[in-house]
Write an enzyme that holds these catalytic residues in place. Structure first.
Site, PDB file in Angstrom:
ATOM      1  N   TYR A   1      64.670 -34.067  37.035  1.00  0.00           N
ATOM      2  CA  TYR A   1      63.425 -34.454  37.879  1.00  0.00           C
ATOM      3  C   TYR A   1      62.232 -33.577  37.785  1.00  0.00           C
ATOM      4  O   TYR A   1      61.497 -33.541  38.579  1.00  0.00           O
ATOM      5  CB  TYR A   1      64.275 -34.628  39.064  1.00  0.00           C
TER       6      TYR A   1
ATOM      7  N   PRO B   1      70.000 -43.281  39.286  1.00  0.00           N
ATOM      8  CA  PRO B   1      70.090 -42.026  38.169  1.00  0.00           C
ATOM      9  C   PRO B   1      70.050 -40.942  38.278  1.00  0.00           C
ATOM     10  O   PRO B   1      68.961 -40.329  39.123  1.00  0.00           O
ATOM     11  CB  PRO B   1      69.975 -42.678  36.782  1.00  0.00           C
ATOM     12  N   CYS B   2      70.985 -39.938  37.706  1.00  0.00           N
ATOM     13  CA  CYS B   2      70.561 -38.213  37.695  1.00  0.00           C
ATOM     14  C   CYS B   2      70.352 -38.255  36.706  1.00  0.00           C
ATOM     15  O   CYS B   2      70.998 -37.652  35.447  1.00  0.00           O
ATOM     16  CB  CYS B   2      71.588 -38.447  38.416  1.00  0.00           C
ATOM     17  N   GLN B   3      69.205 -38.284  36.443  1.00  0.00           N
ATOM     18  CA  GLN B   3      68.864 -37.571  35.115  1.00  0.00           C
ATOM     19  C   GLN B   3      67.850 -36.265  34.816  1.00  0.00           C
ATOM     20  O   GLN B   3      68.163 -34.856  35.789  1.00  0.00           O
ATOM     21  CB  GLN B   3      67.953 -38.234  34.031  1.00  0.00           C
TER      22      GLN B   3
END
Length: 399
Positions: free
Chosen positions: A85, A81-83
Site C-alpha cells: 500500500y 487483497p493484502c499486498q
C-alpha cells in the site's frame, strides 16, 4: 441498509450480515473477479446462491465512477487483497502507488469517494498492522490517512475467531469506518478513545476485552494530511485495537476475554457419511508423520552454500477437543499445514463440508466447484460468525 460487497469471494460477508438481520442488511450489488483465471468459481458460487442481486464479474478497476454512482449503497464491505500500500511522488509531484495489487485498496477508496456510504466494514490479515517490515505500521497508517481525508472515522480490532466462540483459530483485522457527518457519529463524540475501545465502540460490547493493555502497550499519534508524507515518514507501532478520529489515533494492545470455543470435534460429520477417499493409507500416514515431525536437513542454496534447515515438531494429529487451526488455501493437500484427525483409530483429513463448517458456511455451500477449489475458497474465506456479531452491533448502534 443497502450493501455493496466488493472482493465478494463466495459470500462470507453477506452470510454473516444476513444472519445478523436479514431485514436490515440488503446486499444489492457484489463484485468478484479472479485475475488470470478462465474459471470464475467463486463468482459462480456466489451467483448461484444470490441470483437476485446485481453480481459483477469484472476487474474492479474497470468499473466506472458513473457505475458506482448508480449504487446508492449505505455500506461497503469486503475482504480485500493484502499486498503493498506504499505511495510515492511521481516526477510531476502527484501521488502514485507502488505494487501491482496494492492498488486494489485504492479502488475501495475510489468507490467510497464516489458513493459516500455511511459505513464500511473491511477484513484483512492481521499482519497488515505490521507491514512493511522495514517501516512497521506504515501501510495501515496510509489507509487511516486515506479514510480521514474522505471524512471518515475508523475503529479496528484484530479478532481471533476461536476466542469468541467460533471453531477456528483464525486471526483477522476487522476495520469499521463511519462517515463523520452522520447521526451515527454524533453518539461517539462525547466518549474518549479509551472509552470507545474498552466499553462503547463497535467492537467493545460484542468482543469484550480486559481493562488494561498488554505490557502497557498504548500509543497515540497524529497523521499528516499528506498521504505521501505518511508513506515516507510514518513511524509508530500499531497494535491490535484502535480508533482514528479527525486524524488522531489511539492504539492499544488489548487482551481478549475469551469465550468457550466450538471444538473441532463438534463440527465433524458423522463418520458414516464420510467418503472413504478422505481416509489415509499407510503410505500417506507415514508422509504426514514425517511432515509434522521435527527435522534438521542439510540443504544447498543456489549459490552452493550449505545450510541446515530445521523445523519444530507438531502433534501427531489435531486435537478434537480444541478449535481448528487456521485453515490455509492448501487445505486438503498432503502438507504440514493440512488438518489431520484421528477418529475411531483411523486417520483422515477434513472434508470440504467440515471446512465450510470451520468458517460457519452452510453445508455444501461450495459444491458447484471442484474439490480442490472448495478447499482453496474456504482457506481464503472469513469466519461468518464474526461478521454476524459485528452486524448485530451495527444494527443496535445505528438504531
Amino acid at each position: 441498509m443497502n450493501v455493496l460487497e466488493l472482493f465478494a469471494g463466495v459470500g462470507g460477508f453477506r452470510i454473516g450480515l444476513e444472519k445478523a438481520n436479514k431485514q436490515v442488511f440488503k446486499t444489492l450489488w457484489a463484485n468478484q473477479w479472479e485475475p488470470s483465471k478462465k474459471a470464475q468459481d467463486a463468482f459462480t458460487c456466489y451467483s448461484n446462491h444470490f441470483p437476485k442481486s446485481t453480481n459483477l464479474n469484472e476487474d474492479i478497476s474497470t468499473i466506472s465512477d458513473d457505475r458506482f454512482k448508480e449504487m446508492n449503497a449505505d455500506m461497503i464491505v469486503g475482504g480485500f487483497p493484502c499486498q503493498d500500500y506504499s505511495v510515492a511522488r511521481s516526477l510531476s509531484g502527484g501521488m502514485g502507488i507502488q505494487g501491482k495489487k496494492g492498488v486494489l485498496f485504492w479502488e475501495i477508496m475510489r468507490a467510497t469517494e464516489v458513493i459516500k456510504p455511511k459505513f464500511l466494514l473491511l477484513e484483512n490479515v492481521d499482519r497488515l498492522l505490521k507491514s512493511p517490515v522495514a517501516q512497521r505500521g506504515r501501510d495501515f497508517a496510509i489507509m487511516l490517512s486515506a479514510f480521514n481525508k474522505l471524512g471518515y472515522s475508523v475503529e479496528w480490532r484484530v479478532i481471533n475467531a476461536a476466542e469468541y466462540g467460533q471453531a477456528q483459530r483464525r486471526r483477522r483485522v476487522f476495520i469499521f469506518a463511519y462517515r463523520n457527518d452522520i447521526t451515527f457519529a454524533d453518539q461517539f463524540k462525547s466518549f474518549t478513545d479509551e472509552e470507545l475501545i474498552y466499553q462503547s465502540g463497535i467492537f467493545a460490547k460484542e468482543f469484550p476485552i480486559e481493562n488494561e493493555p498488554y505490557k502497557k502497550r498504548h500509543v497515540e499519534g497524529t497523521l499528516s494530511n499528506d498521504i505521501v508524507e505518511v508513506s515516507e515518514s510514518f513511524s509508530s507501532s500499531v497494535f491490535n485495537t484502535g480508533i482514528m478520529r479527525n486524524g488522531k489515533f489511539t492504539s492499544i494492545d488489548t487482551i481478549a476475554i475469551s469465550e468457550t470455543p466450538t471444538t473441532l470435534g463438534e463440527i465433524l460429520q458423522p463418520e458414516e457419511t464420510v467418503d472413504e477417499k478422505y481416509y489415509l493409507n499407510e503410505t500417506e500416514i507415514e508422509k504426514f508423520t514425517y511432515l509434522r515431525g521435527a527435522k534438521k536437513i542439510e540443504r544447498t542454496a543456489a549459490s552452493g552454500h550449505k545450510y541446515i534447515f530445521s523445523e519444530g515438531g507438531m502433534s501427531e494429529t489435531d486435537d478434537l477437543q480444541k478449535p481448528g487451526r487456521t485453515m490455509l488455501t492448501s487445505e486438503g493437500s498432503k502438507n504440514r499445514s493440512t488438518h489431520l484427525i484421528k477418529v475411531d483409530d483411523r486417520y483422515r483429513i477434513l472434508t470440504p463440508i467440515e471446512c465450510e463448517a470451520l468458517n460457519g458456511f452452510p453445508a455444501n455451500w461450495t459444491d458447484s466447484m471442484s474439490e480442490r477449489m472448495r478447499y482453496f475458497c474456504m482457506g481464503n474465506a472469513l469466519v461468518t460468525g464474526i461478521i454476524e456479531r459485528i452486524g448485530k452491533q451495527i444494527v443496535k448502534l445505528n438504531e
